[in-house]
Structures are given as structure tokens and as C-alpha cells.
Design an enzyme around this catalytic site. Structure first.
Site, PDB file in Angstrom:
ATOM      1  N   HIS A 155      18.061  -5.091  18.609  1.00 34.50           N
ATOM      2  CA  HIS A 155      19.314  -5.816  18.445  1.00 34.50           C
ATOM      3  C   HIS A 155      20.205  -5.059  17.487  1.00 34.50           C
ATOM      4  O   HIS A 155      19.755  -4.271  16.662  1.00 34.50           O
ATOM      5  CB  HIS A 155      19.070  -7.242  17.942  1.00 34.50           C
ATOM      6  N   CYS A 156      21.513  -5.291  17.607  1.00 35.19           N
ATOM      7  CA  CYS A 156      22.468  -4.751  16.651  1.00 35.19           C
ATOM      8  C   CYS A 156      23.109  -5.921  15.939  1.00 35.19           C
ATOM      9  O   CYS A 156      22.519  -6.996  15.846  1.00 35.19           O
ATOM     10  CB  CYS A 156      23.481  -3.838  17.333  1.00 35.19           C
ATOM     11  N   ILE A 157      24.322  -5.765  15.491  1.00 36.70           N
ATOM     12  CA  ILE A 157      24.911  -6.796  14.642  1.00 36.70           C
ATOM     13  C   ILE A 157      25.323  -8.048  15.415  1.00 36.70           C
ATOM     14  O   ILE A 157      25.397  -9.140  14.859  1.00 36.70           O
ATOM     15  CB  ILE A 157      26.113  -6.218  13.873  1.00 36.70           C
ATOM     16  N   ARG A 209      24.446  -8.404  19.235  1.00 41.52           N
ATOM     17  CA  ARG A 209      23.897  -8.537  20.583  1.00 41.52           C
ATOM     18  C   ARG A 209      22.434  -8.126  20.688  1.00 41.52           C
ATOM     19  O   ARG A 209      21.945  -7.281  19.932  1.00 41.52           O
ATOM     20  CB  ARG A 209      24.736  -7.731  21.577  1.00 41.52           C
TER      21      ARG A 209
END
Length: 631
Positions: free
Chosen positions: A26-28, A30
Site C-alpha cells: 500500500h501507499c499513502i 491506495r
């Protein structure tokens, strides 16, 4: 399970189930899936799902946009799908480059799954040693002692079985086959012959305490592999290669039986005839070398381990010393290498406590106190990454304090007899099996030395500069009029709809605009607190003093760069002022890697505000007004 359990289950169903997932990160904002077959995912159902902003196909990933609370959703998805957080679900892992990096990756991958139970067993052994020390010799003959000793000893005696399981998963081998390999190495008859023949070996083979036998007429060496760690890792690695080849050669209808048949029939004889003796010689030589260093100069050996231990932890290189310590405990009955690292975690914690006492920012103090408690229990990563390492000076001081404490314990000879608990739970590791607590007392003195030095030097030499920034920029909790958001970087303003990312272009993450940066220097667009700084540094979330949530996403899909080309000047939790440097980015490196430098600047809590008005046009410099907020 967290509060997003149902959302996680629904997402998992609509991406085709856990069997369709190769990996998940995951990123910030999504979830980033790598799916085996993206056609099995239902885009429309996901887009209409409460809690999901939108769905995107980008950079070979299936991206489910969630918003700022994505870490919590990610954790629930991982738990339900049985995916190791930050890891993969049945996908071939990209091997690290370099022989040494591969070795560390293998060791950490094999030991991590058994570390918790191993520490638990060590604590039980330490408790038994403490009771033996307190209650005297009569306790050592009691049934209570026997039962606790069996619980504590089992994981260490049958270490090849445990590592056979965990290493099988690492080397893509059937886990039960890995356990069978470990069990064969511990087979009682072989161990009995090896022990019975101890001292009867010929010449240089005497180091093994073993003697010759034959297998199909081929001479081999019966050796004691109980409690060993390296032989089973090498044999299992070989077995993984054999299994991969066997699956290609054996007809599919016969694979259930004959693949493990050939794996065991080939790997174990090779292990007993070749791998076991060679590995035992090599590991014993390494153990002898470290033992000789500590005997020749305990001060040098202890100080080196004590000073560099935290640095090794940061890079994950401390795993290289874990098997060595286990070998020493197995062959010698004690270990001085890891024993020299014991005071280090307390040095780190003392440095953080000194910082805690001097901090004026209540938010930072609230984060620091749990890290102190964690450090006392032996887990120092929150302290290192969150506080001492970013400030540099306290980290170096803690290394010095740890080195001096470690040198003292090495000189005074305080070895560990158990691979047991960490922090305060590991103090009993230094009571000998016979109940001698000399080593424990020495370690307590070493801990005191390390803590006093680290605490005093940090308290004297470290200053909390954030106090000055906070005092200068303190603002009312709620602004009474319009608020300006200034450009975080020089560049050309573009309409949000021009961004090559559907989630941002459609305004799903908030109202704002995009900037095509002309340089790589990014500055704070508001006075506020850095509430999110992703580890890859590609995205920064700042909550202004009036409550406006600003997201700066540097480039598109730049999370894939894993921080390469990014340099941070702040850390999560810092209070920043307008124009304060945030991050420097090598834009040429971003473009060379094939990623867009378009930078969305959006207000993620748009719905909580009366209006968000993008006012920036054309070319702007850092500090020019680009968005006006109506509260």
C-alpha cells in the site's frame, strides 16, 4: 481484526479472492495489488463500494483507492487473506542483489517465523533458571523443573525441525518435507551413534566429535545435528531446487508421492555425506574465531559489538550473528557475542528518555513515552526510527553508551546461556543452568553504565530545536477567515483534470490542482503538523493549524522508486512553518525511471470546509498563493 474487517472482506472478494493475489502493498492512499488475473476483479462493484474511492490499473498493479486510512484497511486485508504484512502471497520474491545481501535475506527469512516461540521458550528457560537460583539444588530434581525445562528446551533441541519448516517456506519447498529433513537430522539413532563415538574421530575430524560410517558403501560421518542451525538451512535449500526439478520431470498424477520421495532420497543422503560435515567444520571454525577474539581482547570484541549493534539492526545485518550465537550455545554452552549487545537496547532507551524530559511539544512526548516502554522490553525500532536516528546526536551517543556497557560485560565475562527474551525479560538469560547468577549481576551493572552515559550525554548535548519553531508558529486552533495555501514548489500550475491519474483527476481525493515542478525543492505550504510522511518520501500530508489537510503527492506512481532520489528534511510529527524545506527530489532520476513528475496538491478534507478555491495560474514560485480555503 480491525474496524474495517467487512470492507476488507468485500474488497478481497471483488479482486478475485486471496487465490488471485500475487502480492499486496500500500501507499499513502491506495491498496496496490498484483493479481494473477486482473479480469477476475470486478471494477464496477469496487467503485460503488462504500469505503472505496475508485479503482485504477497502473504500473502493472491493480490499485484500490481508499484514502488516508488505507494502512488500517491494508492490515485487515492481510489478516483475512493470510498475507504477511508488507509481503507476498505465493509470488516469486525478487532476490536481493549481492551474495552477502542474499545471505542476510535467507537468514532473516528463516528465523523471523520462529523468533516469537523461540523467545517464549527462552523466557521459560530463564524463569526455570531463576527458580533454581532462588530455591536451591532441591528444585533441580523436582517435577516442576523437569516440565519447565522440557518446554524451554524443546524448541532448541529440535531446532532443525523448526528451521526445516520455516526455511522450506523461504525456499519454496513443501513445509512438511522441510520438517522431515529437520527431523531426520535429529533422528535419535544417528545422534546416539555420534555421541557414543565422540572422541574416536580421526585427525582433523575430531572437531566434529564424530566417526566414519558408510552409506551404500560410501564413507560418511555420523554427527550430532540436534540444536544446529546451518546444516538444515543448506539441505533445505538443496531440497527446494530438487523439488522444482522433480515437478518438471514427474508426471502430474504421481507428483503427490514421488516428488517428496525423490526430494528426501536425494537431499538427505547428500546432507549426511557432504553438506553436514562441511558446514559443521565451517561453522565451528567461525565460532572458534569469534571466541578467540573475545578471549584475546574482551574489550575490543565487546565494544565493537556494542557500538555497531544498532547500526546492524537498522540494516537487518544483526541476523548474521544470531546463528553464530546459537552455535556457540550449542557447542560451548554459552555465548559472548550476543551477550555483548544486551546493554545496547537500554542505552538507546535511556537516550530517548533524556530526549523525552527535554521535549516541549506535547504531541512528540505522547509518541516518545510508548517508545521508551517498548525499548525497556527490548524493541528499540520505534526509538531508533522515530526519534534518535533522525536527530543523529542521541543515536551516536547511545552507540557510545552501548559500546562502553558491552565492553564492561565482556571484560567481566557475563555470557548468555539462553536464546531467550529481550529487554527486561532477558536478564535471566545470564543465570547459568547450575543457578550461578554472577553473569546476571554483571549485566545489570553493564546496563546501568550504558544507561547513565547515554542519558547524561543526551540530556547535556541534545537540544529540542522544534520548541523554537513551535513557539514561533503557534496559531489559533481555528482560523476565523479565509486561509491561503501556497505553492510547495516552483513550477507550472495545471488543472486537476489534466493529471494522468484518475483518482486525482476526478477529485476523488479532494479538490486542488497539479504542478509541473521545475526544480526538486519542496517546501511547507502551510503552518501545521506533518501528519503523514510515507517511508518512500513520495507523499506528504500536512494538517494546518486551522485543521486543513493538505496532501502533496510528488509525481505519479513514484512509490515504486522506494525513496530513491528523495531526501527528507522533516519527519512525521514535526511542526512546520510556511517555506520550511520538506523534501528534495532528483526530478531527472524520476523521469529517467519512467515516472511522471506531475505533483497533485489537494485538500483531502474538502467536504469539511465551506469552499476550496484553486487560484494559482501559470508559472508559480514556491510561496505563491495557489489555493484559498473558506472555513
Amino acid at each position: 481484526m480491525g474496524k474495517y474487517e467487512q470492507l476488507a472482506r468485500d474488497i478481497l472478494k471483488e479482486v478475485g479472492g486471496k487465490e488471485n493475489i500475487n502480492s499486496l502493498t500500500h501507499c499513502i492512499t491506495r491498496l496496490r495489488f498484483k493479481l494473477k488475473d486482473e479480469s477476475k476483479a470486478n471494477d464496477d462493484n469496487l467503485k460503488n463500494m462504500p469505503g472505496v474511492v475508485t479503482v485504477m490499473h497502473s504500473a502493472g498493479q491493480y490499485q484500490v483507492v481508499i484514502g488516508n486510512h488505507v494502512p488500517a484497511v491494508y492490515a485487515d486485508v492481510c489478516e483475512i487473506a493470510g498475507i504477511n504484512a508488507g509481503g507476498a502471497a505465493d509470488e516469486e520474491e525478487e532476490a536481493p542483489k549481492g551474495v552477502f545481501n542474499k545471505l542476510i535475506d535467507i537468514i532473516s527469512g528463516c528465523f523471523s517465523p520462529i523468533l516469537g516461540p523461540m523467545c517464549a521458550a527462552g523466557i521459560i528457560k530463564g524463569l526455570n533458571a531463576l527458580l533454581n537460583f532462588l530455591l536451591g539444588a532441591s528444585y533441580a530434581t523436582s517435577g516442576t523443573y523437569m516440565v519447565l525445562n522440557a518446554i524451554g528446551d524443546a524448541v532448541f533441541y529440535f531446532m532443525p525441525v523448526m528451521l526445516g519448516y520455516s526455511s522450506a517456506k523461504k525456499f519454496k519447498l513443501n513445509p512438511v518435507t522441510g520438517m522431515l529433513i529437520g527431523a531426520a537430522l535429529c533422528y535419535p539413532t544417528i545422534q546416539a551413534d555420534a555421541l557414543k563415538a565422540a572422541g574416536k574421530a580421526v585427525g582433523s575430524l575430531g572437531i566434529l566429535g564424530s566417526y566414519y560410517k558408510t552409506f551404500a558403501g560410501i564413507p560418511w560421518i555420523a554427527a550430532n545435528y540436534t540444536s544446529t542451525v546451518v546444516p538444515v538451512l543448506v539441505v533445505t535449500a538443496l531440497a527446494g531446487k530438487i523439488q522444482k526439478l522433480a515437478k518438471k520431470l514427474v508426471p502430474e498424477m504421481l507428483q503427490n508421492f514421488f516428488v517428496p520421495f525423490f526430494v528426501l532420497l536425494i537431499s538427505l543422503p547428500v546432507g549426511f555425506l557432504i553438506i553436514g560435515p562441511i558446514v559443521s567444520l565451517a561453522t565451528n571454525a567461525l565460532s572458534t574465531g569469534f571466541t578467540s577474539l573475545f578471549k584475546m581482547s574482551p574489550v575490543v570484541g565487546g565494544a565493537l559489538v556494542g557500538f555497531f549493534w544498532q547500526i546492524l539492526v537498522i540494516f537487518g545485518l544483526h541476523w548474521a550473528l544470531v546463528p553464530l550465537a546459537m552455535i556457540n550455545i550449542t557447542t560451548l554452552g554459552y555465548d559472548n557475542v550476543l551477550a555483548s549487545s544486551f546493554a545496547v537496547s537500554f542505552a538507546q532507551t535511556a537516550a530517548l528518555f533524556a530526549m523525552f524530559l527535554k521535549m516541549k511539544d506535547e504531541n512528540r512526548k505522547a509518541l516518545a513515552l510508548p517508545a521508551v516502554v517498548s525499548g525497556i522490553c527490548g524493541v528499540t525500532e520505534p526509538s531508533i526510527y522515530g526519534f534518535t536516528l533522525p536527530e543523529k546526536k542521541p543515536f551516536i551517543i547511545s552507540c557510545i553508551g552501548g559500546a562502553i556497557g558491552a565492553a564492561f560485560t565482556a571484560v567481566m565475562n557475563a555470557p548468555t546461556y539462553i536464546m531467550g527474551g529481550l529487554g527486561v525479560f532477558g536478564i535471566v538469560n545470564y543465570i547459568s543452568p547450575k543457578g550461578d547468577a554472577h553473569g546476571m549481576y554483571i549485566q545489570l551493572i553493564g546496563i546501568a553504565i550504558a544507561m547513565v552515559i547515554s542519558f547524561v550525554l543526551t540530556y547535556i548535548l541534545w537540544s529540542d530545536h522544534s520548541e523554537e519553531k513551535t513557539a514561533e508558529t503557534k496559531a489559533p486552533e481555528k482560523a476565523s477567515g479565509p486561509e491561503s495555501i501556497v505553492s510547495p514548489v516552483a513550477g507550472k500550475v495545471i488543472n486537476l483534470k489534466e493529471l494522468k491519474d484518475a483518482a486525482f483527476a476526478e477529485g476523488a481525493l479532494g479538490t486542488g490542482l497539479g504542478i509541473l515542478p521545475t526544480d526538486g525543492h519542496f517546501y511547507a505550504p502551510v503552518n501545521g503538523t506533518v501528519t503523514t510522511l510515507f517511508p518512500t518520501l513520495h507523499a506528504i500530508g500536512i494538517t494546518s493549524d486551522s485543521g486543513v489537510e493538505v496532501l502533496i503527492h510528488i509525481g505519479l506512481d513514484t512509490v515504486q522508486l522506494e525513496g530513491k532520489g528523495f531526501t527528507a528534511h522533516v519527519k512525521q510529527g514535526d511542526h512546520v512553518t510556511v517555506g520550511q524545506p520538506l523534501v528534495d527530489v532528483d526530478l531527472d532520476a524520476v523521469k529517467k525511471a519512467g515516472y511522471e513528475t506531475q505533483t497533485p496538491v489537494v485538500i483531502t478534507n474538502t467536504r469539511d470546509l465551506l469552499d476550496v478555491l484553486p487560484v494559482g495560474e501559470g508559472n508559480v514560485t514556491a510561496g505563491d498563493e495557489i489555493i484559498k480555503i473558506i472555513n
